[in-house]
Motif scaffolding. Structure first.
Motif, PDB file in Angstrom:
ATOM      1  N   GLY A   1       0.769  -1.235   0.000  1.00 40.93           N
ATOM      2  CA  GLY A   1       0.000   0.000   0.000  1.00 40.93           C
ATOM      3  C   GLY A   1       0.796   1.278   0.000  1.00 40.93           C
ATOM      4  N   SER A   2       2.129   1.225   0.115  1.00 38.51           N
ATOM      5  CA  SER A   2       2.916   2.461   0.180  1.00 38.51           C
ATOM      6  C   SER A   2       4.110   2.374  -0.756  1.00 38.51           C
ATOM      7  CB  SER A   2       3.394   2.693   1.619  1.00 38.51           C
ATOM      8  OG  SER A   2       4.175   1.591   2.062  1.00 38.51           O
ATOM      9  N   ASN A   3       4.763   3.540  -0.997  1.00 37.00           N
ATOM     10  CA  ASN A   3       5.971   3.553  -1.822  1.00 37.00           C
ATOM     11  C   ASN A   3       7.044   2.686  -1.176  1.00 37.00           C
ATOM     12  OD1 ASN A   3       4.746   5.317  -3.567  1.00 37.00           O
ATOM     13  ND2 ASN A   3       5.566   7.132  -2.571  1.00 37.00           N
ATOM     14  N   GLN A   4       7.746   1.935  -2.003  1.00 41.00           N
ATOM     15  CA  GLN A   4       8.646   0.941  -1.426  1.00 41.00           C
ATOM     16  C   GLN A   4      10.047   1.011  -2.009  1.00 41.00           C
ATOM     17  OE1 GLN A   4       5.918  -1.103  -3.181  1.00 41.00           O
ATOM     18  NE2 GLN A   4       4.554  -1.513  -1.484  1.00 41.00           N
ATOM     19  N   THR A   5      10.987   0.521  -1.191  1.00 44.12           N
ATOM     20  CA  THR A   5      12.366   0.302  -1.618  1.00 44.12           C
ATOM     21  C   THR A   5      12.710  -1.149  -1.322  1.00 44.12           C
ATOM     22  OG1 THR A   5      13.053   2.586  -1.231  1.00 44.12           O
ATOM     23  CG2 THR A   5      14.779   0.916  -1.231  1.00 44.12           C
ATOM     24  N   LEU A   6      13.203  -1.847  -2.336  1.00 43.29           N
ATOM     25  CA  LEU A   6      13.543  -3.260  -2.198  1.00 43.29           C
ATOM     26  C   LEU A   6      14.989  -3.457  -2.625  1.00 43.29           C
ATOM     27  CD1 LEU A   6      12.694  -6.178  -1.634  1.00 43.29           C
ATOM     28  CD2 LEU A   6      11.845  -6.317  -3.978  1.00 43.29           C
ATOM     29  N   ILE A   7      15.808  -3.985  -1.711  1.00 46.62           N
ATOM     30  CA  ILE A   7      17.233  -4.188  -1.981  1.00 46.62           C
ATOM     31  C   ILE A   7      17.529  -5.687  -1.907  1.00 46.62           C
ATOM     32  CG2 ILE A   7      19.585  -3.608  -1.284  1.00 46.62           C
ATOM     33  CD1 ILE A   7      18.505  -1.056  -0.076  1.00 46.62           C
ATOM     34  N   LEU A   8      17.959  -6.253  -3.045  1.00 45.62           N
ATOM     35  CA  LEU A   8      18.197  -7.693  -3.156  1.00 45.62           C
ATOM     36  C   LEU A   8      19.570  -7.958  -3.774  1.00 45.62           C
ATOM     37  CD1 LEU A   8      14.677  -8.620  -4.528  1.00 45.62           C
ATOM     38  CD2 LEU A   8      15.543  -9.243  -2.280  1.00 45.62           C
ATOM     39  N   SER A   9      20.539  -7.146  -3.479  1.00 54.48           N
ATOM     40  CA  SER A   9      21.864  -7.290  -4.077  1.00 54.48           C
ATOM     41  C   SER A   9      22.568  -8.536  -3.554  1.00 54.48           C
ATOM     42  CB  SER A   9      22.710  -6.057  -3.774  1.00 54.48           C
ATOM     43  OG  SER A   9      22.101  -4.887  -4.271  1.00 54.48           O
ATOM     44  N   ARG A  10      23.254  -9.211  -4.470  1.00 58.13           N
ATOM     45  CA  ARG A  10      24.084 -10.391  -4.138  1.00 58.13           C
ATOM     46  C   ARG A  10      23.291 -11.444  -3.358  1.00 58.13           C
ATOM     47  NH1 ARG A  10      29.500  -8.005  -1.572  1.00 58.13           N
ATOM     48  NH2 ARG A  10      30.030 -10.219  -1.550  1.00 58.13           N
ATOM     49  N   THR A  11      22.161 -11.819  -3.918  1.00 56.04           N
ATOM     50  CA  THR A  11      21.316 -12.839  -3.287  1.00 56.04           C
ATOM     51  C   THR A  11      21.205 -14.102  -4.144  1.00 56.04           C
ATOM     52  OG1 THR A  11      19.387 -11.727  -4.232  1.00 56.04           O
ATOM     53  CG2 THR A  11      19.935 -11.203  -1.954  1.00 56.04           C
ATOM     54  N   GLN A  12      22.009 -14.207  -5.199  1.00 57.47           N
ATOM     55  CA  GLN A  12      22.013 -15.360  -6.106  1.00 57.47           C
ATOM     56  C   GLN A  12      20.705 -15.496  -6.885  1.00 57.47           C
ATOM     57  OE1 GLN A  12      23.341 -18.971  -4.085  1.00 57.47           O
ATOM     58  NE2 GLN A  12      24.525 -17.764  -2.615  1.00 57.47           N
ATOM     59  N   LEU A  13      19.967 -14.420  -7.000  1.00 56.72           N
ATOM     60  CA  LEU A  13      18.706 -14.446  -7.747  1.00 56.72           C
ATOM     61  C   LEU A  13      18.947 -14.748  -9.218  1.00 56.72           C
ATOM     62  CD1 LEU A  13      16.648 -11.406  -6.417  1.00 56.72           C
ATOM     63  CD2 LEU A  13      16.053 -13.803  -6.204  1.00 56.72           C
ATOM     64  N   ARG A  14      18.100 -15.604  -9.776  1.00 59.18           N
ATOM     65  CA  ARG A  14      18.171 -15.908 -11.202  1.00 59.18           C
ATOM     66  C   ARG A  14      17.095 -15.169 -11.994  1.00 59.18           C
ATOM     67  NH1 ARG A  14      18.632 -22.009  -9.677  1.00 59.18           N
ATOM     68  NH2 ARG A  14      20.852 -22.223  -9.274  1.00 59.18           N
ATOM     69  N   SER A  15      16.105 -14.678 -11.286  1.00 53.86           N
ATOM     70  CA  SER A  15      15.000 -14.010 -11.972  1.00 53.86           C
ATOM     71  C   SER A  15      14.283 -13.088 -10.995  1.00 53.86           C
ATOM     72  CB  SER A  15      14.021 -15.048 -12.525  1.00 53.86           C
ATOM     73  OG  SER A  15      12.842 -14.441 -12.994  1.00 53.86           O
ATOM     74  N   LEU A  16      13.624 -12.080 -11.558  1.00 57.95           N
ATOM     75  CA  LEU A  16      12.795 -11.177 -10.759  1.00 57.95           C
ATOM     76  C   LEU A  16      11.312 -11.426 -11.022  1.00 57.95           C
ATOM     77  CD1 LEU A  16      14.754  -7.820 -11.188  1.00 57.95           C
ATOM     78  CD2 LEU A  16      14.673  -9.258  -9.145  1.00 57.95           C
ATOM     79  N   ASN A  17      10.999 -12.572 -11.576  1.00 62.07           N
ATOM     80  CA  ASN A  17       9.615 -12.858 -11.959  1.00 62.07           C
ATOM     81  C   ASN A  17       8.671 -12.977 -10.764  1.00 62.07           C
ATOM     82  OD1 ASN A  17      10.209 -12.808 -14.663  1.00 62.07           O
ATOM     83  ND2 ASN A  17      10.541 -15.013 -14.815  1.00 62.07           N
TER      84      ASN A  17
END
Length: 946
Positions: A628-644
């Motif tokens: 419900g509000s403006n957001q900041t999401l930090i996912l650096s160096r998490t071994q993510l393969r996709s943002l799907n």
């Protein structure tokens, strides 16, 4: 040539402006919100050799620490909105005259730490509203007379650390009539004569002469009527500086004198200080190791003087009457000396002292040295060697508001220590040897607002340890050895807003052993628990630790030493006001979908440096309660393969997404469209694939002006191997774009070409095309026959024109079928009704051992007869057998065969029969025809006439 150059420059600028309209700046970032119409652009430490592309509406620009060698006309032409520019720490040796002409709105310009050797007349032209100019740490030797004539609003000029040798070189700067601060320290001035600087009163309020080898200082005119600050630190030359100020009133307005580490004799120093006695209220005397401190104070102190700094003077002992001349001081700084002992008699003369600084000395105890300083408000005893404190050490100090005792060797605090500190608001006890604080604050201080106990050896926080300092706003306990926190340990801290417990030995057991670990702090806003040993095994906790923290805004759990393992689904229960959550570097492998169901106000989530490589590590449902509000999401160096996972996360208000250093290979259109309010996107150091899957993302990142794609030019291709190392932004996406206009053009062109080609073929090559078509049908039929292994049904297929049917019926059939017994295939008799004629022809020819063509002029004109010849000739070509018999019933010249070129070729290559002419004996003809029918298929007769 000049006009051509201007046109070229204009085109380049237009291109620059167009290219920088989007926010995917090369090696630059925008630190202000993108909705800001005048952003702040940062391009420092990027190795630039030439001016980068900058948005035209930029207000603040930092391009320091690069490799520029010059500033050219046109570099700032499209940046008329600039107000603050930092170009320091480059290699600039030349600035073209007129380069700043368009910067009429500029107020701050920093050109420090470059290689400028002079200031020419037109170099600063156009800076009509400039207020602050930094030219320090260059090689400036000369300033042209008109250099500052256009800087009518300049207030601050820094020329420190240049190569100026003569004071008259400074004179041009006073063409700026409102100049208030002038810094000319660390040059090569060996003499100051006021008439060389100016003969008229100046508006200067602050003048820095420090670090110059002044041998003479002559002030014969009152050119400094407004001067309030004068810095003469580190001046003098071999102790022989001549000080000649003809009127003491020339420095009547000077309130602050910096006289640190001067290189002059005691008498010369006394002459200088006498010029300011009864005028200045603040003097720095730091570093005057070789001068007698008592004499310095005697010549400097007066009832007007309020602040004296004697730092770094190697003072070992304070005599009882040393400060008698300075009894009216409000602040005394004795830091960074070698003082080891104090006594009450040393400070007894002070009646107005409010601040006393004794940091960085060798004190081991205090011995009630401040008991007569009733007006004292600030005491700094940090970075000494104090081991013990007695209950009398701070007796009677009822006005003290700040007490610094950090970086000592204090191990015990008695409860009586602070009983007289009724006004104490800030107490710093960090970096000591404290083992426990069970009753240290049982007697207050009750007015304490800020308590620092970090970097000690505390292992336990006892029950009600802080209830008598109930006014506390900030409590710092980080970097101890705390492993146990009793229930109600923080009870009574109703005003506490910040609690720092990082870098201890707190475990999950510490938090859950008691139900009331964090009770008693109803207004706590910030809780730091990072770098502890908190680890969970269960999916749900029996006693969630934060249920009492209804007002908590920020919670830090990142960098747990053993990894947090998992976050229980109810760990954050009770944190209904939580806005920011830090859980990075905790070896987190999965997040429960219900993790944030108690935190509807959460807008900042940091999960960097975790192991979230699995597809379901971050479920989309995780974000549903916080969408419900403006957001900041930090996912650096998490071994993510996709943002799907963001596709169904309902994060339509996400404004900042940072996912650098992962294994993301593509960003699709649907993902981008699901984040309509995205302002900052950082995906640097991912494993991008340079193919059409990323075509939309590349074009979007280059052209979008509502999202800042951080350092897009640094996104590198990882696949395919042939493009590895190439910038993702350099990938050509045009080949991936389906352009409707181009397709329509291509299709229409193809239609026109095919129409022309078909017309040409039909007009010039229709016989060959028809022949090819029949050959193709014959080829298919032949293969079918071979596959089925069929036998011949007829001895001969008779190809003739209907006009010759009477001869066939009356002559041919009676002779071949009646007399010889041959089986003939005739189209009027043996073709299957209702079947396509061409199929009947092909079937008839391939069902017969041989084909007999009865050629007449009518035959040559017949399309169906032509088709029969073509099929038969293909069979002849394919089987390489004697299966074709040509019988000419009429004499036809060769030139009449040319339109029917196929027939002409056959005549040239095949033996053929001539029909009997009227009156000729027909027996020979029929005999030859019989022989032709009886010749085996494998035999090839010579070409000729039979």
């Amino acid at each position: 040539m000049g006009i051509l150059k201007q046109i070229t420059l204009y085109i380049a600028l237009c291109s620059s402006i167009s290219s920088s309209s989007a926010f995917s700046l090369k090696n630059c970032t925008i630190s202000t919100p993108l909705k800001d119409t005048q952003p702040k652009v940062l391009c420092y430490k990027m190795g630039f050799f030439s001016f980068p592309l900058i948005p035209t509406n930029t207000r603040i620009l930092d391009i320091s620490f690069n490799a520029f060698t010059q500033i050219q006309i046109g570099d700032f032409s499209h940046l008329s909105n600039l107000q603050d520019v930092n170009i320091s720490n480059n290699k600039i040796s030349q600035i073209q005259e007129g380069a700043f002409d368009s910067l009429s709105n500029l107020t701050h310009l920093n050109l420090a730490s470059n290689r400028l050797k002079g200031i020419s007349g037109g170099m600063l032209h156009g800076l009509t509203n400039l207020l602050v100019l930094g030219l320090d740490n260059n090689y400036i030797q000369d300033i042209e007379e008109s250099a500052f004539s256009t800087l009518q609003n300049l207030k601050v000029l820094n020329l420190t650390k240049n190569h100026l040798c003569y004071i008259e070189k400074i004179k041009p700067v006073f063409a700026s009539p409102y100049l208030e601060e002038l810094y000319i320290g660390s040059n090569h001035f060996d003499a100051f004569n006021s008439y060389e600087m100016s003969t008229k009163p100046l508006s200067l309020k602050r003048l820095d002469f420090s670090n110059n080898p002044l041998a003479t200082f002559h002030l014969t005119e009152n050119i400094f009527p407004s001067l309030s600050h004068l810095d003469l630190s580190y001046c003098g030359q071999n102790g022989t500086m001549i000080w000649n100020v003809t009127e003491k009133t020339f420095f009547a307005s000077v309130k602050t004198l910096y006289f640190m580490d001067v290189h002059m004799s005691a008498q010369n120093a006394a002459n200088v200080l006498q010029s300011f006695k009864n005028l200045s209220n603040k003097i720095r005397l730091n570093g005057n190791v070789k001068l007698n401190k008592t004499n310095l104070l005697l010549n400097a102190c007066s009832p007007v003087l309020k602040v004296v700094r004697l730092n770094a003077n190697k003072i070992k002992h304070l005599t009882n009457h040393m400060f008698d001349p300075c009894s009216d001081l409000a602040e005394l700084d004795l830091g960074d000396n070698e003082i080891s002992e104090l006594s009450p008699s040393m400070f007894r003369g002070f009646t107005q002292l409010k601040t006393l600084r004794l940091q960085i000395n060798k004190l081991t105890r205090i011995t009630n040295s401040f008991q007569m300083l009733f007006t004292l408000e600030f005491i700094d005893l940090s970075r000494n060697s104090i081991k013990t404190l007695t209950c009398k050490d701070f007796a009677n100090l009822t006005q003290v508001k700040s007490l610094y005792l950090y970086s000592n060797k204090i191990s015990v605090i008695d409860s009586c220590l602070f009983k007289d500190l009724k006004s104490l608001e800030v107490l710093k006890l960090g970096t000591n040897h404290l083992l426990r604080i069970s009753d240290a604050f049982s007697n207050g201080p009750h007015s304490l607002l800020d308590l620092q106990l970090s970097f000690n050896k505390l292992s336990k926080i006892e029950k009600y340890a802080f209830r008598n300092v109930s006014q506390l706003n900030n409590l710092s306990l980080q970097d101890n050895q705390i492993s146990e926190i009793e229930g109600h340990a923080f009870e009574g801290l109703n005003n506490l807003t910040s609690l720092l417990l990082s870098s201890n030995k707190i475990s999950a057991k510490t938090l859950t052993r008691h139900q009331n670990v964090f009770s008693g702090m109803p207004n706590l806003k910030n809780l730091e628990l990072q770098a502890n040993s908190i680890s969970f095994m269960d999916d749900q906790l029996k006693n969630p630790p934060f249920t009492d923290l209804k007002q908590l805004r920020v919670l830090s759990l990142h960098s747990q030493r053993r990894g947090i393992g998992k976050i229980p689904s109810n760990l954050l229960q009770g944190l209904s006001s939580l806005e920011m959550f830090y859980a990075g570097n905790t070896n987190l492998g999965h997040l429960n979908p219900d993790t944030f169901k108690f935190n509807p106000q959460l807008w900042f989530l940091e999960l960097s440096k975790n192991a979230l490589s699995e597809d379901n590590s971050i479920p989309a449902e995780l974000f549903h309660p916080i969408s419900g509000s403006n957001q900041t999401l930090i996912l650096s160096r998490t071994q993510l393969r996709s943002l799907n996972f963001l596709l169904n996360a309902n994060l339509s208000r996400l404004s900042t997404l940072r996912a650098r250093g992962n294994e993301i290979d593509s960003i699709n259109k649907t993902l981008i469209q699901s984040l309509p309010r995205l302002e900052v996107l950082d995906l640097e150091k991912n494993t991008f694939t340079c193919d059409c899957n990323n075509a939309f993302f590349i074009d979007w990142a280059k052209n979008i002006n509502s999202t800042q794609v951080i350092y897009l030019n640094k996104y590198m291709c990882s696949y395919p191997p042939s493009l590895r190392g190439m910038s993702l932004s350099d990938f050509n996406t045009e080949s991936c774009t389906l352009k409707t206009d181009f397709i329509c053009f291509l299709c229409s062109s193809i239609v026109v070409i095919l129409t022309l080609l078909s017309s040409f073929v039909w007009h010039f090559l229709r016989f060959q095309v028809v022949y090819a078509y029949y050959l193709f049908l014959a080829f298919l039929y032949n293969n079918k026959k071979k596959h089925n292994g069929s036998t011949f049904q007829y001895d001969a297929f008779i190809s003739y024109n209907n006009e010759d049917e009477s001869w066939v019926m009356e002559e041919l059939i009676p002779k071949l079928e009646g007399e010889q017994g041959w089986r003939l295939c005739l189209h009027h008799r043996d073709f299957e009704p209702g079947r396509p004629i061409i199929d009947n022809i092909i079937d008839g020819i391939y069902s017969s051992r041989k084909t007999i063509c009865l050629i007449t002029r009518n035959y040559l004109k017949s399309n169906w007869c032509s088709s029969e010849v073509q099929v038969a000739s293909f069979r002849l070509f394919d089987e390489q057998k004697d299966v074709l018999i040509l019988v000419f019933l009429e004499d036809i010249p060769t030139h009449q065969l040319s339109p029917y070129h196929r027939m002409r070729k056959l005549v040239k290559k095949r033996t053929y029969l001539r029909g009997p002419k009227p009156g000729e004996d027909t027996k020979i003809f029929w005999q030859k025809l019989k022989m032709a029918l009886e010749i085996k298929e494998g035999h090839n007769s010579d070409r000729g006439i039979l």
